[in-house]
Design an enzyme around this catalytic site. Structure first.
Site, mmCIF file in Angstrom:
data_model
loop_
_atom_site.group_PDB
_atom_site.id
_atom_site.type_symbol
_atom_site.label_atom_id
_atom_site.label_comp_id
_atom_site.label_asym_id
_atom_site.label_seq_id
_atom_site.Cartn_x
_atom_site.Cartn_y
_atom_site.Cartn_z
ATOM 1 N N HIS A 423 0.829 -1.208 0.000
ATOM 2 C CA HIS A 423 0.000 0.000 0.000
ATOM 3 C C HIS A 423 0.863 1.259 0.000
ATOM 4 O O HIS A 423 0.734 2.122 -0.877
ATOM 5 C CB HIS A 423 -0.921 -0.029 1.236
ATOM 6 C CG HIS A 423 -1.847 1.135 1.363
ATOM 7 N ND1 HIS A 423 -3.186 1.048 1.111
ATOM 8 C CD2 HIS A 423 -1.617 2.430 1.691
ATOM 9 C CE1 HIS A 423 -3.758 2.232 1.299
ATOM 10 N NE2 HIS A 423 -2.813 3.089 1.662
ATOM 11 N N GLU A 424 1.800 1.331 0.940
ATOM 12 C CA GLU A 424 2.630 2.536 1.036
ATOM 13 C C GLU A 424 3.582 2.643 -0.151
ATOM 14 O O GLU A 424 3.803 3.736 -0.674
ATOM 15 C CB GLU A 424 3.419 2.561 2.352
ATOM 16 C CG GLU A 424 2.557 2.609 3.609
ATOM 17 C CD GLU A 424 1.527 3.733 3.630
ATOM 18 O OE1 GLU A 424 1.766 4.784 2.996
ATOM 19 O OE2 GLU A 424 0.463 3.549 4.256
HETATM 20 ZN ZN ZN Z 1 -2.940 5.144 2.010
#
Ligand code: ZN
Ligand code: ADP
Ligand code: MG
Length: 604
Positions: A423-424
């Site tokens: 995600h990051e």
């Molecule tokens: Zn996010």
């Protein structure tokens, strides 16, 4: 304030103990008192145990060997009838002295009076010491009644020197300082001295500080009350507090009366929302009455502060009330440097600290935020047993102030960590792939405050405007996390909820506030905080059809942004894997390392 009060409490205790001691001593020297029955009393009389009997109305008293006997004559007959009744020959008790006392018992009156007087004396003493502490001490003190805090001008006063930046704001206030210092200069010319100044600005921008600095510069007492303190359970309390606050300040004029958080009471009236309406209205009315009431020769200036000027009742802003309005801006890089330096003077630091660098990393920070950066840095250094605070301590504390403390203790499963890493990494790659986005300063899958992980993007310089492209690119970056999860893991997780919320909000603003969409250059700026009252009763400004088109367009915009983010990541899958793995390995990637990886594997 706390130490002062607790000292007073000590005084009270000391008095009570003293009084108790005196009492116990006194009562010891008094004869012990025994209430006995009439039978017993007459028995003892018969046995000639007494030397003397005192009779007060229907109480019989006698003293033997330091014991005072008392009996009640419930028969309501005279002593001689009693003797008869108990078959005592008066001849037998001739050597007992019988005395009739006055019906008023001075002793008991004294003791009752003492009981009433004593607490009064204690209270008197308490208020006396409080009064003294008020006169002789510049420390803040809270009146039980008005909750007003008074600061006297003294040696360690706050002046404009303690306020960094805010140059224009200070210049506007210099005039107020000279009003307070020499009002004649103005009144002689027939000029009216303004009564009210309204300071507006985000929390922590230095409104309270600046108001105190005005008092310090002018050398006048500073009275501080807060709007939220007026909002009480009981109707009428607020208004009476306002009255006593104004009375107190007027007595000390020239003076400044500072009303903090005035929006808590000065909110637009008549929306019928929010409860406590009556109380607030009464309090507000009292403020208006007081402001109109004192004449222009009373050299009292009311400074009020708010971070919600939009909700203020228009009556407050009418001429003769808060007609001077000063907006405190968020500090720019130069001002941030100055604020940092002012607060760094209070901590022990190494010599060569690059405050420009710290200022550069803190765009959007308020004065209060910057003060916490310095304080958190000092705490961090102390935690690591350092003698002096260094630049890295300050730099590290920036994130803490921004996002809350790091939560290393929170345990995440491997699976969750995996999601967070992709995600990051997704956010970071999309951000670097697009032009006109802020550089990535740090990527982390450690939770901080509310965030499970974060990608920190900080602008290179202070920004006041955003172009349409920048706006849209920011939207795409927001979907970087969602896109990465979908591509790699097959489906999104709930971890993106915050991103989606922000994205939807941005898309709506894009259309209805900035007028950048195809629906036309039009603005329907609405207040975000409808619950505060003003907006709900205001008329509807756009049609059902328009509202429908807006909703449809928001969905379209967010979907497009997600597709674009997906495109970027599809083209950079290898890089995505690489960065996610690195994050799983070391949890944090700093800007330098990230830039290095990008150099070797340029984004497509
Ligand atoms: Zn996010
Ligand atoms: P506000 O009343 O606007 O919420 P405050 O005046 O209470 O903000 O500011 C909080 C703290 O932040 C102050 O005590 C001060 O230490 C710091 N601060 C804010 N602005 C400045 C500034 N311009 N210069 C120095 N310190 C500042
Ligand atoms: Mg304040």
């Amino acid at each position: 304030m706390f130490t002062k009060l607790s000292k007073n409490v000590l005084y009270v205790f000391a008095i009570i103990i003293l009084v108790a001691l005196v009492f116990s001593f006194y009562s010891k020297s008094l004869p012990e008192q025994k209430d006995i029955s009439l039978n017993k009393f007459m028995q003892m009389t018969k046995e000639n145990s007494f030397d003397k009997i005192t009779i007060r109305e229907n109480i019989l008293m006698a003293e033997v060997d330091d014991v005072k006997y008392e009996a009640k004559n419930g028969l309501n007959v005279s002593f001689y009838e009693l003797l008869e009744y108990y078959e005592i020959d008066s001849e037998d008790i001739l050597n007992i002295d019988v005395e009739y006392a006055e019906s008023v018992d001075w002793m008991s009156i004294l003791s009752i009076g003492g009981m009433i007087l004593l607490p009064l004396l204690v209270l008197f003493f308490l208020f006396n010491t409080i009064g003294k502490s008020l006169k002789g001490n510049s420390k803040a003190f809270t009146f039980a009644d008005s909750k007003i805090r008074k600061y006297l001008p003294n040696k360690n006063k706050i002046t404009f020197k303690d306020v960094a930046g805010l140059q224009e704001e200070k210049e506007e206030l210099i005039e107020i300082v000279s009003f307070l210092k020499s009002p004649e200069k103005f009144t002689n010319l027939g000029a009216k001295i303004p009564k009210g100044v309204l300071l507006m600005g985000r929390p922590g921008t230095g409104k309270t500080l600046l108001a105190r600095a005005v008092a310090g510069e002018a050398g006048v007492p500073f009275f501080h009350i807060s709007g939220s303190e007026f909002v009480e359970m009981f109707v009428g309390v607020g208004a009476s507090r306002v009255r006593s606050a104004f009375a107190e300040a007027k007595r000390s004029a020239p003076a400044i009366l500072f009303i903090d958080e005035i929006d808590a009471i000065g909110r637009s009236r008549g929306t019928g929302l929010g409860g406590g309406q009556d109380e607030r209205e009464q309090t507000l009315n009292q403020i208006l009455v007081e402001m109109d009431g004192f004449d222009k020769n009373t050299n009292l200036i009311i400074i009020a502060a708010t971070n919600r000027p939009d909700v203020l009742d228009s009556a407050l802003l009418r001429p003769g009330r808060f007609d001077r309005r000063i907006v405190l801006h968020t500090p720019d890089i130069k001002e941030r440097e100055a604020i940092l330096k002012i607060h760094a003077r209070k901590v022990k630091t190494v010599k060569d600290i690059d405050y420009v660098k710290i200022a550069g990393r803190t765009p959007g920070f308020s004065g209060a935020d910057l003060e916490s950066v310095i304080n958190e840095g000092a705490l961090l250094a102390a935690k690591n047993n350092k003698k002096l605070v260094s630049e890295t301590d300050f730099l590290e504390s920036i994130e803490k102030v921004l996002l809350g403390p790091e939560k290393r203790s929170k345990v995440f499963s491997e699976k969750e960590k995996n999601i967070k890493a992709y995600h990051e990494a997704g956010h970071a790659i999309v951000a670097s792939a697009l032009k006109d986005t802020d550089p990535v300063r740090k990527i982390s899958i450690l939770s901080r405050g509310m965030a499970g992980g974060y990608t920190l993007q900080v602008p290179v310089e202070d920004k006041h405007f955003k172009s349409k492209t920048e706006f849209l690119n920011e939207l795409i970056v927001l979907f970087g996390g969602y896109a990465a999860e979908t591509i790699i893991l097959g489906e999104p997780s709930t971890g993106s909820s915050n991103d989606l919320e922000k994205a939807s909000e941005m898309a709506r603003e894009f259309i209805t506030v900035y007028g950048m969409s195809d629906l036309g250059p039009i603005s329907f700026h609405e207040e975000e905080n409808v619950f505060l009252g003003k907006n709900i009763s205001s008329r509807k400004t756009y049609s059902e059809e328009f509202s429908y088109s807006v909703d449809k367009l928001i969905v379209q915009m967010t979907t497009e942004a997600l597709e674009k983010a997906k495109d970027v990541l599809q083209n950079n899958r290898e890089l995505l894997e690489k960065i996610a793995n690195k994050l799983l390995e070391q949890e944090v990637i700093e800007q330098e390392e990230f830039d290095l990886i990008l150099k070797e594997n340029p984004v497509k």
